[in-house]
Motif scaffolding. Structure first.
Motif, PDB file in Angstrom:
ATOM      1  N   SER A  51      85.842  -9.384  22.947  1.00  0.00           N
ATOM      2  CA  SER A  51      86.379  -9.031  24.251  1.00  0.00           C
ATOM      3  C   SER A  51      85.280  -8.402  25.098  1.00  0.00           C
ATOM      4  O   SER A  51      84.192  -8.105  24.616  1.00  0.00           O
ATOM      5  N   SER A  53      85.165  -5.422  26.213  1.00  0.00           N
ATOM      6  CA  SER A  53      84.835  -4.083  25.714  1.00  0.00           C
ATOM      7  C   SER A  53      84.006  -4.149  24.444  1.00  0.00           C
ATOM      8  O   SER A  53      83.059  -3.396  24.251  1.00  0.00           O
ATOM      9  N   GLU A  54      84.361  -5.092  23.548  1.00  0.00           N
ATOM     10  CA  GLU A  54      83.612  -5.222  22.309  1.00  0.00           C
ATOM     11  C   GLU A  54      82.189  -5.686  22.594  1.00  0.00           C
ATOM     12  O   GLU A  54      81.250  -5.266  21.936  1.00  0.00           O
ATOM     13  N   THR A 189      93.560   0.346  24.026  1.00  0.00           N
ATOM     14  CA  THR A 189      93.150   0.292  25.430  1.00  0.00           C
ATOM     15  C   THR A 189      91.862   1.087  25.608  1.00  0.00           C
ATOM     16  O   THR A 189      91.544   1.965  24.804  1.00  0.00           O
ATOM     17  N   LYS A 190      91.120   0.770  26.667  1.00  0.00           N
ATOM     18  CA  LYS A 190      89.866   1.464  26.941  1.00  0.00           C
ATOM     19  C   LYS A 190      89.697   1.646  28.440  1.00  0.00           C
ATOM     20  O   LYS A 190      89.995   0.742  29.224  1.00  0.00           O
ATOM     21  N   LEU A 201      93.039  -4.088  25.299  1.00  0.00           N
ATOM     22  CA  LEU A 201      92.043  -4.839  24.536  1.00  0.00           C
ATOM     23  C   LEU A 201      92.678  -5.730  23.478  1.00  0.00           C
ATOM     24  O   LEU A 201      92.386  -6.914  23.383  1.00  0.00           O
ATOM     25  N   LYS A 202      93.542  -5.161  22.637  1.00  0.00           N
ATOM     26  CA  LYS A 202      94.134  -5.948  21.562  1.00  0.00           C
ATOM     27  C   LYS A 202      95.275  -5.184  20.901  1.00  0.00           C
ATOM     28  O   LYS A 202      95.461  -3.997  21.144  1.00  0.00           O
TER      29      LYS A 202
END
Length: 388
Positions: A51, A53-54, A189-190, A201-202
């Motif tokens: 993602s 963020s990742e 979430t981030k 996010l997931k």
């Protein structure tokens, strides 16, 4: 053309298992929106690409490791990367964890010496230990552990229950525990920008682990995890994680470090990504003459040859001969075509000596080798072209 028997074999080997697993989870979780729940389940089985963020986190960790290896001395190249990638967040002054201000301090500090460490033991019934073992076996995080190490982890784990809509960890806080989901569903979430608010996010499902980054890199929590449904997690303390899980991963990385350097496919992969690949690898052995892969089978595993030799043989038309199309030496790989295209195996792979391979399942393959997709597809033509 496939026969009715082939259909039944495939149904039993693949479809029945998938449907049984999904049905069991659905009955346990009782989701209101079944199509959305099925989509989440399929994504979990396939493994998601990195993602946003990742990807950001990966870049941050790469830069952090480069700076650490160079003793904070950056070249013009690393300096230009610094302009685009932020360093890992540093705990604010006055926080309880201020003593843990760098990876090197944590790794080499006095408190981290093995002779001073005694893992905690939280009493559990034998049935409960078996259940936790089953969860660990399904979690990527604990793949490097042997049975004795897993026993230590199981003894050290503490059960924690969370009601629906409650926070398990919050972004920016200090973290001292890793969590493995036993039951329930949690969302991650981030916050990337305070003005925009948190970004989804997931989802985390039973068997998945989270919270390890704060322990691995001595940094505040990188994201917020909140329960969607009532959830139960098994929690592992920092000390046991560092002395058992982290050490096992380090041994495995050391074992595969030189080997992965010699794999032509991974020449363009940086050291951090190679370490992640090493963590995901599993060792498998085959006797001379044994089929590693059979043409037409459905496969979920990618192989890199570590020791020994093998050949690829292919039948190009029904009733035709088995034709050799490629020979394999240590460092060569095979099995990628089924994972790339979702098709049956394109050729037979047969060991021509005692064979030792490292393997990677579909989920890890999609996550780790996604950037090499074009190279893999180009090289895959060796299975589809008949020799002159």
């Amino acid at each position: 053309m496939s026969s009715g028997k082939d259909h039944r074999v495939y149904m039993k080997a693949k479809i029945d298992d998938f449907l049984n697993n999904f049905t069991t989870k659905a009955i346990t979780d009782k989701p209101n929106n079944l199509p959305e729940y099925l989509l989440d389940f399929i994504k979990q089985q396939l493994g998601l690409k990195l993602s946003e963020s990742e990807h950001e986190e990966l870049l941050s960790l790469r830069q952090f490791m480069k700076n650490h290896e160079k003793g904070k001395g950056s070249s013009s190249e690393s300096q230009s990367e610094d302009d685009e990638v932020d360093d890992l967040p540093i705990p604010k002054k006055g926080r309880a964890s201020m003593a843990r201000t760098s990876v090197s301090a944590e790794v080499f500090g006095e408190w981290n010496k093995k002779e001073n460490f005694k893992p905690r033991i939280i009493p559990k019934s034998q049935d409960l230990k078996i259940r936790i073992h089953e969860r660990l076996n399904k979690s990527f995080m604990f793949a490097s552990l042997d049975d004795k190490e897993k026993d230590i982890i199981v003894d050290a784990m503490e059960e924690k229950n969370f009601p629906a809509n409650s926070f398990v960890i919050r972004q920016g806080e200090d973290g001292n525990e890793l969590f493995v989901v036993e039951t329930g569903k949690l969302e991650c979430t981030k916050v990337f920008s305070q003005e925009e608010g948190p970004k989804f996010l997931k989802f985390y499902q039973p068997g998945e682990a989270f919270g390890e980054l704060a322990l691995l890199y001595n940094a505040p929590r990188a994201a917020t995890i909140k329960t969607v449904t009532e959830s139960k997690c098994w929690c592992l303390d920092r000390g046991t994680f560092n002395h058992i899980v982290k050490d096992a991963a380090a041994r495995k990385r050391e074992r595969y470090e030189k080997f992965l350097e010699a794999v032509e496919l991974l020449k363009g992969v940086d050291n951090y990504e190679k370490m992640q690949i090493a963590d995901a690898l599993k060792s498998t052995s085959f006797a001379s003459g044994e089929y590693v892969i059979r043409q037409g089978d459905w496969g979920d595993v990618f192989y890199i040859l570590e020791e020994g030799t093998a050949v690829a043989k292919k039948v190009f038309f029904t009733g035709g001969p088995e034709v050799e199309v490629k020979q394999y030496m240590p460092g060569d790989y095979f099995g990628e075509l089924s994972l790339l295209k979702g098709e049956p195996r394109a050729a037979n792979i047969i060991a021509t000596s005692a064979l030792k391979c490292v393997s990677m399942n579909r989920k890890a393959f999609k996550r780790m080798l996604g950037p090499l997709d074009e190279i893999l597809r180009r090289n895959a033509t060796k299975y589809t072209t008949a020799p002159n």
